[in-house]
Write an enzyme that holds these catalytic residues in place. Structure first.
Site, PDB file in Angstrom:
ATOM      1  N   LYS A 169       0.653  -1.243  -0.040  1.00 42.20           N
ATOM      2  CA  LYS A 169       0.127  -0.015   0.003  1.00 42.20           C
ATOM      3  C   LYS A 169       0.959   1.311   0.165  1.00 42.20           C
ATOM      4  O   LYS A 169       1.717   1.419   0.808  1.00 42.20           O
ATOM      5  CB  LYS A 169      -1.063  -0.012   1.337  1.00 42.20           C
ATOM      6  CG  LYS A 169      -2.019  -1.190   1.272  1.00 42.20           C
ATOM      7  CD  LYS A 169      -3.110  -1.000  -0.054  1.00 42.20           C
ATOM      8  CE  LYS A 169      -4.209  -1.858   0.305  1.00 42.20           C
ATOM      9  NZ  LYS A 169      -5.058  -1.506  -0.914  1.00 42.20           N
TER      10      LYS A 169
ATOM     11  N   ASP B  51      -0.285  -0.217  -4.581  1.00 40.83           N
ATOM     12  CA  ASP B  51      -1.907   0.122  -4.725  1.00 40.83           C
ATOM     13  C   ASP B  51      -1.839   1.560  -3.801  1.00 40.83           C
ATOM     14  O   ASP B  51      -1.554   1.550  -2.783  1.00 40.83           O
ATOM     15  CB  ASP B  51      -2.353  -0.947  -3.932  1.00 40.83           C
ATOM     16  CG  ASP B  51      -3.981  -0.471  -4.143  1.00 40.83           C
ATOM     17  OD1 ASP B  51      -4.393   0.637  -4.689  1.00 40.83           O
ATOM     18  OD2 ASP B  51      -4.858  -1.154  -3.633  1.00 40.83           O
TER      19      ASP B  51
ATOM     20  N   GLU C 276      -2.162  -0.438  -8.828  1.00 31.33           N
ATOM     21  CA  GLU C 276      -3.468  -0.352  -8.603  1.00 31.33           C
ATOM     22  C   GLU C 276      -4.005   1.311  -8.521  1.00 31.33           C
ATOM     23  O   GLU C 276      -3.216   1.799  -7.592  1.00 31.33           O
ATOM     24  CB  GLU C 276      -4.290  -1.009  -7.619  1.00 31.33           C
ATOM     25  CG  GLU C 276      -4.302  -2.521  -7.661  1.00 31.33           C
ATOM     26  CD  GLU C 276      -5.065  -3.049  -6.509  1.00 31.33           C
ATOM     27  OE1 GLU C 276      -6.053  -2.818  -5.937  1.00 31.33           O
ATOM     28  OE2 GLU C 276      -4.359  -4.287  -6.057  1.00 31.33           O
TER      29      GLU C 276
ATOM     30  N   ASP D 217      -8.881  -0.032  -9.826  1.00 33.00           N
ATOM     31  CA  ASP D 217      -9.909  -0.952  -8.825  1.00 33.00           C
ATOM     32  C   ASP D 217     -10.891   0.306  -8.425  1.00 33.00           C
ATOM     33  O   ASP D 217     -12.038  -0.160  -8.970  1.00 33.00           O
ATOM     34  CB  ASP D 217      -8.880  -0.951  -7.562  1.00 33.00           C
ATOM     35  CG  ASP D 217      -9.560  -1.667  -6.419  1.00 33.00           C
ATOM     36  OD1 ASP D 217     -10.733  -1.891  -6.498  1.00 33.00           O
ATOM     37  OD2 ASP D 217      -8.681  -1.932  -5.490  1.00 33.00           O
TER      38      ASP D 217
ATOM     39  N   LYS E 292     -13.915  -6.670  -7.074  1.00 30.60           N
ATOM     40  CA  LYS E 292     -14.251  -7.082  -5.856  1.00 30.60           C
ATOM     41  C   LYS E 292     -15.912  -7.343  -5.928  1.00 30.60           C
ATOM     42  O   LYS E 292     -16.654  -6.424  -6.404  1.00 30.60           O
ATOM     43  CB  LYS E 292     -13.781  -5.921  -4.852  1.00 30.60           C
ATOM     44  CG  LYS E 292     -12.365  -5.775  -4.708  1.00 30.60           C
ATOM     45  CD  LYS E 292     -11.849  -4.678  -3.787  1.00 30.60           C
ATOM     46  CE  LYS E 292     -10.548  -4.307  -3.722  1.00 30.60           C
ATOM     47  NZ  LYS E 292     -10.234  -3.175  -3.603  1.00 30.60           N
TER      48      LYS E 292
END
Ligand SMILES: [Mg+2]
Length: 367
Positions: free
Chosen positions: A161, A189, A215, A240, A264
């Site tokens: 992250k 991401d 991402e 995303d 997702k």
């Protein structure tokens, strides 16, 4: 077989350690389980994991929306998932995470009725799955240490992250790459944390760092910026937060805005629309990942069945349950060494909640 009644169970799931991303820090994940009963005595299970900064939903909004969806679903034929999807969207649009739990429960029920595991019900075959493991935002040193632990645990791919500042994010990746060596895949991401200029600068700087993909570098709604970053960067861009449903998928394809999709269930309102997204992606030459929120192995098992059933879903980021202190699920997908995921062979999801865990939860019933 008609749907006769629906139960909701609300849970607060403490994490092993706080998880920080550019959108905020989570210490406890709220979740809502759905149990949807058919008139033949079978039931289907689903899970909704609301993320306030991504989907704009909470346990409270899921509970309120569920009352509307329960009215729509009770009395309907349980096998008509296409009809149920359209009817729920028409009755109360948005609330995608709430809808995902009902979608999951409908597929679980259909699989149980057919006597087939979900991946087979979806017309796929069972594939070996591997998930990455995710490191939240921290100091470069702390993140590098976590990365080395994950590499030692056998993970082939580590998701990192980012999304604070140019200097911090580049330092994080340099430290992590030094710690893990050259052979571990690094996925990054930013969770929308960069503006266009910062995204271009970070990705140019990290072009030699062996990054598999990045991402959501920029704001979810800024398709132009996403497309510019994707065209300009040697590191492939994965959409995303810009991708919720099939209409988003088509828009992103038309704009040439990314190379990969992160699907997702909590964004796509479940499996039904996830399959449509993957169909558009496959036609456009875009491979997909299926990701997750911080959810139990119940929701993750649904996601893992989807990954298993569709070869165009090439990547899995299904480590959410690994962040939880307690595991209330019985059956379901299991984690093995190095992120290996094994799917159960029972009908439907093959996952349920432990009776003692369920008995402790706050419950609402619609009939
Ligand atoms: Mg993401």
């Amino acid at each position: 077989m008609k749907i006769t009644r629906i139960e909701l169970f609300r849970a607060a799931l403490p994490l092993k350690r706080p998880f920080r991303i550019s959108l905020g820090t989570v210490e406890t994940a709220g979740t809502v389980f759905v149990r949807l009963h058919g008139e033949d005595g079978l039931y289907g299970m689903g899970e909704a994991n609301p993320s306030l900064p991504i989907c704009g939903e909470t346990v409270g909004t899921v509970t309120a929306a569920a009352e509307v969806y329960a009215k729509v679903l009770i009395g309907r034929p349980a096998h008509d998932i296409d009809g149920a999807t359209a009817a729920m969207r028409a009755a109360l649009p948005g609330n995608v995470t709430a809808r995902s739990a009902f979608d999951m429960a409908l597929y679980d029920l259909l699989g149980k009725r057919a006597g087939l595991p979900l991946y087979a019900l979806l017309g796929g075959t069972r594939r070996a799955l591997v998930t990455d493991n995710t490191i939240g935002i921290d100091t470069p040193q702390a993140m590098a240490q976590r990365a080395a632990e994950m590499r030692d645990a056998g993970f082939e791919a580590i998701k990192v992250k980012l999304g604070t500042t140019y200097q911090e994010d580049v330092a994080r990746i340099r430290a992590i790459r030094d710690a893990v060596g050259a052979d571990t895949f690094l996925r990054i991401d930013a969770n929308q944390g960069w503006d266009r200029v910062t995204a271009l600068k970070v990705l140019a700087d990290l072009a030699d760092a062996g990054i598999q993909y990045c991402e959501q570098p920029v704001r979810a709604s800024d398709t132009d910026a996403l497309a510019e970053v994707s065209r300009s960067s040697a590191i492939p861009v994965m959409a995303d937060e810009s991708l919720f449903d099939d209409v988003d998928a088509l828009r992103l394809v038309r704009a040439g805005a990314c190379r990969y999709f992160n699907i997702k269930l909590s964004k796509s309102a479940g499996i039904h629309t996830a399959l449509r997204i993957n169909g558009i992606a496959e036609a456009a030459g875009i491979a997909c990942m299926v990701g997750c929120m911080i959810e139990t192995r119940l929701g993750l098992t649904a996601a893992a069945h989807l990954v298993s059933a569709r070869p165009n879903i090439r990547f899995a980021d299904l480590d959410g349950a690994d962040m939880l202190r307690d595991d209330p699920v019985t059956g379901g997908m299991t984690y093995g060494a190095g992120g290996a995921i094994t799917l159960p062979d029972g009908p439907g999801l093959g996952a349920d909640l432990r009776d003692d865990a369920l008995a402790a939860l706050d419950r609402t019933e619609f009939a």
